[in-house]
Design an enzyme around this catalytic site. Structure first.
Site, PDB file in Angstrom:
ATOM      1  N   GLU A 276      -2.515  -0.966   1.489  1.00 47.02           N
ATOM      2  CA  GLU A 276      -2.044   0.010   2.485  1.00 47.02           C
ATOM      3  C   GLU A 276      -1.964   1.417   1.903  1.00 47.02           C
ATOM      4  O   GLU A 276      -2.073   2.393   2.630  1.00 47.02           O
ATOM      5  CB  GLU A 276      -0.651  -0.392   3.004  1.00 47.02           C
ATOM      6  N   HIS A 297     -11.407 -22.988 -11.186  1.00 49.25           N
ATOM      7  CA  HIS A 297     -12.188 -24.150 -10.767  1.00 49.25           C
ATOM      8  C   HIS A 297     -12.747 -23.958  -9.360  1.00 49.25           C
ATOM      9  O   HIS A 297     -13.220 -24.896  -8.740  1.00 49.25           O
ATOM     10  CB  HIS A 297     -11.321 -25.406 -10.853  1.00 49.25           C
ATOM     11  N   LYS A 411      -3.170  -2.845  16.853  1.00 48.53           N
ATOM     12  CA  LYS A 411      -1.975  -3.004  17.698  1.00 48.53           C
ATOM     13  C   LYS A 411      -2.247  -2.460  19.098  1.00 48.53           C
ATOM     14  O   LYS A 411      -1.861  -3.074  20.099  1.00 48.53           O
ATOM     15  CB  LYS A 411      -0.778  -2.252  17.094  1.00 48.53           C
TER      16      LYS A 411
HETATM   17  O1  PA5 Z   1       4.444  -0.988   4.978  1.00 44.43           O
HETATM   18  C1  PA5 Z   1       4.675  -0.924   6.169  1.00 44.43           C
HETATM   19  O2  PA5 Z   1       5.115   0.103   6.689  1.00 44.43           O
HETATM   20  C2  PA5 Z   1       4.427  -2.115   7.076  1.00 44.43           C
HETATM   21  O3  PA5 Z   1       3.969  -3.228   6.397  1.00 44.43           O
HETATM   22  C3  PA5 Z   1       5.717  -2.490   7.749  1.00 44.43           C
HETATM   23  O4  PA5 Z   1       6.647  -2.846   6.777  1.00 44.43           O
HETATM   24  C4  PA5 Z   1       5.517  -3.647   8.707  1.00 44.43           C
HETATM   25  O5  PA5 Z   1       4.559  -3.310   9.663  1.00 44.43           O
HETATM   26  C5  PA5 Z   1       6.808  -4.005   9.390  1.00 44.43           C
HETATM   27  O6  PA5 Z   1       7.329  -2.884  10.040  1.00 44.43           O
HETATM   28  P1  PA5 Z   1       8.805  -2.874  10.551  1.00 44.43           P
HETATM   29  O7  PA5 Z   1       9.695  -2.975   9.364  1.00 44.43           O
HETATM   30  O8  PA5 Z   1       8.967  -1.571  11.278  1.00 44.43           O
HETATM   31  O9  PA5 Z   1       8.965  -4.064  11.455  1.00 44.43           O
END
Ligand code: PA5
Length: 422
Positions: A276, A297, A411
């Site tokens: 990310e 393996h 999304k």
């Molecule tokens: O790193 C991030 O921002 C995402 O992985 C969020 O943690 C994830 O989408 C969950 O979001 P939230 O904590 O708002 O539910």
């Protein structure tokens, strides 16, 4: 303290390119320290380790109550609201350990069967819930929380005591619900992104509830970050610089391989942290994970002789215990007497050293990150190491390592298919 062994990397890197890069590495490092780079308002994870520590007393108090009163703690969250706690709990929990408190995760995917079975298995048990979501509106945890909240409301007369919310200081959808229902709350501070939140209440409450030492975890991370901020030789900067040069040479994938199955969850957390943070503007090494020796393996053939686009980082634990020692056996029916006198740890080390050498010979540049042990301080140090390295690495790539604009695209399409009102 995390050590970096670069012996199997050096042959793949040009010393002069590395030297030319060093001023840019130091600029990126200073931008992280001074908060002058892109996304600097999301450096709050550093403040938590350097100046304003998380509320450990309150976390330990609630964790103790959960351990005393609950049979099951359901941790609801996804991505950064789940992966860090899972990584640390798995790393610190010995294989086959038994505990009176069962920790289960929910809302980290949309499997119908999993969530149906979860509701069935909660029946007859004393259940606590920690719902963790910065936004409070992420579909997977929101959906799981709706079902589990309704189950608790039908089953217990003290539901408000049993639900603990971890969310942002204000706003979102969980804050008003919590105000209405009277749930207890821990805060994920502004300025800390999900993937950097493991050492906030997001990760620390589940980890403490699992019976682990959150003070040692945070202390280990804090000491490591102070060390990496300092002027001495800096392995996190070396790791970031090497990754950048390999990326520029055209390598596509970094395979993180641990020789200790308890670190599988750390691999998942690392994938999110690096994927990310760096995977934007068509840049970044794809973060892949493997468990060795198991995957030697299966994936081992590809790593040795497949497309030459891989780099590999080994995660090695200096002291993971010795394990049993091999004895002599009459007649040597399994032909293992040559190992007599060796411990499991020594045999595992030979497997690791052989793999690193063989994969380098096969054209896979590799480093080794060594952590001292599978204890809370070492795991904390590893977290700080990777967080600092990914921040510096993002700046070297010229991207903002703290945002994640690309996660919105699917999304929008999913919400449109599901008919969510605008
Ligand atoms: O790193 C991030 O921002 C995402 O992985 C969020 O943690 C994830 O989408 C969950 O979001 P939230 O904590 O708002 O539910």
């Amino acid at each position: 303290m995390i050590a970096l062994d670069r012996q199997h990397l050096a042959p793949f890197l040009d010393d002069s390119a590395r030297a030319s890069l060093q001023p840019y590495v130091l600029d990126a490092h200073r931008a992280v320290l001074n908060g002058t780079g892109a996304g600097a308002d999301m450096l709050g994870w550093r403040d938590l380790l350097l100046s304003t520590p998380p509320p450990l007393d309150a976390i330990e108090e609630v964790a103790e109550e959960i351990r005393e009163r609950a049979d099951v703690l359901v941790c609801i969250g996804i991505g950064g609201s789940y992966l860090g706690a899972k990584a640390v709990i798995d790393a610190l929990t010995p294989a086959f350990a038994e505990d009176d408190l069962e920790i289960v995760f929910a809302g980290h995917h949309l499997s119908p069967g999993y969530h149906e079975r979860l509701l069935e298995t909660l029946q007859g048990k004393s259940v606590y819930v920690n719902v963790i979501s910065k936004s409070g509106s992420t579909l997977e945890p929101s959906l799981a929380f709706r079902f589990i909240r309704r189950y608790l409301e039908r089953t217990f007369d003290d539901t408000a005591e049993r639900i603990i919310v971890t969310t942002g200081p204000t706003g979102g959808l969980l804050n008003p619900l919590r105000d209405e229902k009277g749930y207890r709350k821990f805060v994920l501070p502004d300025g800390v992104g999900g993937r950097f939140s493991v050492l906030t209440p997001v990760g620390l409450l589940p980890i403490a509830a699992a019976g682990h030492d959150v003070r040692a975890l945070v202390g280990g991370a804090s000491d490591e970050l102070k060390r990496l901020d300092g002027p001495q030789a800096n392995p996190a900067l070396d790791y970031a610089a090497d990754r950048y040069l390999l990326h520029e040479q055209g390598y596509k994938t970094e395979l993180l391989a641990a020789f200790e199955p308890r670190l599988a969850g750390v691999g998942g957390w690392w994938q999110q942290l690096f994927g990310e943070s760096e995977g934007k503007e068509h840049k970044g090494l794809f973060p892949a994970v493997a468990q060795y020796t198991s995957d030697l393996h299966s994936l081992g053939q590809y790593v040795q002789q497949g497309q030459r686009s891989l780099v590999e980082s080994f995660l090695w634990v200096d002291d993971a215990g010795d394990g049993p020692t091999v004895g002599e056996e009459d007649g040597n029916p399994d032909e293992l007497n040559y190992l007599a006198g060796k411990t499991y740890a020594e045999i595992n080390r030979s497997a690791y050293e052989a793999t690193a050498a063989a994969h380098a010979e096969g054209g896979v540049p590799n480093w080794t990150l060594t952590m001292p042990g599978l204890d809370a301080r070492s795991v904390g140090a590893l977290i700080a190491f990777y967080e600092h390295a990914v921040a510096v690495g993002g700046y070297l790539l010229g991207i903002n390592p703290f945002d994640q604009p690309g996660v919105e695209n699917y999304k929008q399409k999913m919400f449109s298919l599901l008919g969510r009102p605008e």
